[in-house]
Design a protein around this motif. Sequence first.
Motif, short mmCIF file in Angstrom:
data_model
loop_
_atom_site.label_atom_id
_atom_site.label_comp_id
_atom_site.label_asym_id
_atom_site.label_seq_id
_atom_site.Cartn_x
_atom_site.Cartn_y
_atom_site.Cartn_z
N SER A 4 -4.96 0.27 3.11
CA SER A 4 -4.17 0.14 1.74
C SER A 4 -2.24 0.53 2.38
O SER A 4 -2.68 0.39 1.66
CB SER A 4 -4.55 1.36 0.78
OG SER A 4 -4.92 2.84 1.54
N THR A 31 -1.42 -3.52 2.65
CA THR A 31 -1.42 -3.94 1.97
C THR A 31 -0.37 -3.63 0.60
O THR A 31 -0.50 -3.94 -1.37
CB THR A 31 -2.46 -3.80 1.29
OG1 THR A 31 -2.76 -3.04 0.31
CG2 THR A 31 -3.60 -5.09 1.83
N PHE A 57 1.90 -5.18 -1.99
CA PHE A 57 0.98 -6.49 -2.40
C PHE A 57 0.81 -5.55 -3.65
O PHE A 57 -0.56 -6.23 -4.78
CB PHE A 57 0.39 -6.75 -1.99
CG PHE A 57 0.71 -7.39 -0.91
CD1 PHE A 57 1.57 -8.90 -0.67
CD2 PHE A 57 -0.01 -7.19 0.37
CE1 PHE A 57 2.22 -8.86 0.01
CE2 PHE A 57 1.67 -8.16 1.71
CZ PHE A 57 2.52 -8.77 1.73
N ASP A 58 0.36 -4.10 -4.21
CA ASP A 58 -0.42 -3.60 -5.17
C ASP A 58 0.57 -3.20 -5.96
O ASP A 58 1.97 -3.40 -6.24
CB ASP A 58 -1.05 -2.24 -4.57
CG ASP A 58 -0.47 -1.56 -3.98
OD1 ASP A 58 1.30 -1.46 -4.75
OD2 ASP A 58 -0.91 -0.75 -2.89
N LEU A 117 -2.26 -7.39 11.78
CA LEU A 117 -2.13 -6.14 10.67
C LEU A 117 -1.42 -4.85 10.92
O LEU A 117 -0.49 -4.21 10.34
CB LEU A 117 -3.49 -5.32 10.39
CG LEU A 117 -4.36 -6.87 9.92
CD1 LEU A 117 -5.68 -6.53 10.27
CD2 LEU A 117 -3.74 -7.03 8.17
N ASN A 160 5.71 -1.03 7.14
CA ASN A 160 5.43 -0.09 5.38
C ASN A 160 5.00 1.10 5.39
O ASN A 160 5.10 1.72 4.76
CB ASN A 160 4.08 -0.85 4.86
CG ASN A 160 3.99 -2.34 4.02
OD1 ASN A 160 5.14 -2.51 4.43
ND2 ASN A 160 2.77 -2.94 4.69
#
Length: 269
Positions: free
Chosen positions: A15, A18, A21-22, A49, A56
């Motif tokens: 999480s 991503t 993108f959320d 990944l 991030n």
Amino acid sequence: RLKGTKDIWIREFFSTVTLPFDRTSGKNLLIVHHIDSRYLSYPALSNFLDKLFYRNLNKINTVVTVSKFWREHFESRGCDNVRVIYNPFDMSEFEFTEKEIIDFKEKYELSKNPIVYLGNCKKPKGVVEAYHALKGLDAHLVTSGRRGVDLPATNLNLSYRDYLRLLKASSVVVTMSKFKEGWCRTAHEAMLCKTPVVGSGMGGMEELLEGGNQIVCKDFSKLRENVEYAMEHPELGEEGYEYASQEKFTLPHFEKEWVELIEDVGSIK
């Protein structure tokens, strides 16, 4: 699919990958046990990944990990708010009667010789190299869990209670992981069983083994002599227990640390 506003989003690896993108708003707390993709099934995908994950990190307010090794790792990546909360253990689960250990050995036909536990039956755990280093030793060589590699060692698929009985019944527990462990619960559980441990010390495991005065073995060619030494010095198990049973590894301490953490993250401006 994550979206909405929360005071704190508690995230793990995927999480965080991503996160851009959320559609979330709020502070982000990241939990990391370990990151080491070298022994996963799809290394190219894993490396990709990993890169997204590290990119991030600047969106994370606080990183929580389980050892000093990983705290230093994330601090070197520029994270300035990293907290160690150690794995918790229910100390009452590590109380055994002499009879239940005798019965366990008889049930699985392990009474004839000393037991050397090689770990979970998976290649990344180093069981293949450990077996070949120790074969011929006058001992039962035992692995556990779903058989991930075909070895002549005895493999037992056990309940958690029987798994703990196996650790208690063993003369030595071997944890020769080839990847960077977060901590190594198997080694810690063995120490709570007062069983000597010989391990690779990879990742956070080194802090655990050194803290409990157990044996760090970084070379499989030296594994046999280290295991034989541990078999001759069962008092290592008592030293390991003294460290492994410290208050910082208990469930009440874990709960207290997490409550304080959530309060601290919530107060970040």
